[in-house]
Design an enzyme around this catalytic site. Structure first.
Site, PDB file in Angstrom:
ATOM      1  N   PHE A 103       0.845  -1.189   0.000  1.00  0.00           N
ATOM      2  CA  PHE A 103       0.000   0.000   0.000  1.00  0.00           C
ATOM      3  C   PHE A 103       0.882   1.240   0.000  1.00  0.00           C
ATOM      4  O   PHE A 103       1.831   1.331   0.778  1.00  0.00           O
ATOM      5  CB  PHE A 103      -0.911   0.001   1.237  1.00  0.00           C
ATOM      6  CG  PHE A 103      -1.763   1.226   1.372  1.00  0.00           C
ATOM      7  CD1 PHE A 103      -2.882   1.398   0.576  1.00  0.00           C
ATOM      8  CD2 PHE A 103      -1.447   2.211   2.291  1.00  0.00           C
ATOM      9  CE1 PHE A 103      -3.676   2.527   0.694  1.00  0.00           C
ATOM     10  CE2 PHE A 103      -2.231   3.336   2.423  1.00  0.00           C
ATOM     11  CZ  PHE A 103      -3.347   3.496   1.627  1.00  0.00           C
ATOM     12  N   CYS A 104       0.571   2.188  -0.865  1.00  0.00           N
ATOM     13  CA  CYS A 104       1.375   3.398  -0.978  1.00  0.00           C
ATOM     14  C   CYS A 104       0.546   4.628  -0.609  1.00  0.00           C
ATOM     15  O   CYS A 104      -0.529   4.859  -1.161  1.00  0.00           O
ATOM     16  CB  CYS A 104       1.903   3.541  -2.403  1.00  0.00           C
ATOM     17  SG  CYS A 104       2.945   4.990  -2.622  1.00  0.00           S
ATOM     18  N   HIS A 105       1.069   5.395   0.335  1.00  0.00           N
ATOM     19  CA  HIS A 105       0.473   6.675   0.720  1.00  0.00           C
ATOM     20  C   HIS A 105       1.565   7.540   1.329  1.00  0.00           C
ATOM     21  O   HIS A 105       2.504   7.035   1.951  1.00  0.00           O
ATOM     22  CB  HIS A 105      -0.659   6.475   1.726  1.00  0.00           C
ATOM     23  CG  HIS A 105      -1.371   7.746   2.028  1.00  0.00           C
ATOM     24  ND1 HIS A 105      -0.972   8.593   3.020  1.00  0.00           N
ATOM     25  CD2 HIS A 105      -2.425   8.340   1.418  1.00  0.00           C
ATOM     26  CE1 HIS A 105      -1.765   9.659   3.033  1.00  0.00           C
ATOM     27  NE2 HIS A 105      -2.653   9.512   2.071  1.00  0.00           N
TER      28      HIS A 105
END
Length: 171
Positions: A103-105
């Site tokens: 997950f990328c944030h």
């Protein structure tokens, strides 16, 4: 009190807060499946280089609201100075999630956005909010990001198909 005792107490507190997210009226929903603490213990095993928390998020958007998605939150030995690593264990078709589940944030990058005081509840909140409302600026999957922007009907069809194939119970 030793440094490890303080970290264990802080981690226990964080996990207790995560457990409260199972309630119907919680701002975001999270079901804890596994933590570094055994049910009968107040302390995780000592000497670990990392701790793993596994749980299910319950998104609210039309496409994802029929399923829970299992995630893994990995706390490395640098936590809380560095952000946890988040990976989806349940496959999901999403611009902010790689095929292998990462997950990328911005919050989870080792930048000025991460603060050592950031709570795991806030991490879960960001994950749920961005599954419900993809952040194309942090699209780790550019093809899916373009599809989300340019052909929402096709994105929705593919995402819903994956939900149907891999959905988990929401209880």
């Amino acid at each position: 009190m030793a440094v490890t005792d303080k970290l264990n107490k802080a981690l226990w507190t964080e996990i207790t807060r995560l457990k409260l997210l199972h309630k119907e009226d919680a701002p975001v929903r999270f079901l804890l499946d596994q933590s570094p603490f055994n049910e009968s213990e107040d302390e995780p095993s000592t000497g670990q280089a990392e701790y793993v928390i596994v749980g299910r998020i319950l998104p609210n958007s039309d496409i994802f609201k029929e399923s829970a998605f299992q995630i893994e939150i990995k706390l490395t030995s640098s936590y809380p100075l560095e952000p946890p690593e988040v990976r989806f264990l349940t496959p999901i078709y999403h611009p902010n999630v790689t095929k292998d589940g990462k997950f990328c944030h911005a919050l989870l990058l080792k930048t000025s956005r991460w603060k050592p005081g950031t709570k795991l509840v806030d991490v879960v909140r960001v994950i749920v909010e961005h599954i419900d409302n993809p952040d194309i600026d942090y699209s780790i999957n550019p093809e899916i990001g373009r599809e989300y922007l340019d052909n929402r009907v096709e994105f929705n069809r593919k995402a819903l198909k994956m939900v149907e194939q891999h959905k988990l119970p929401r209880n």
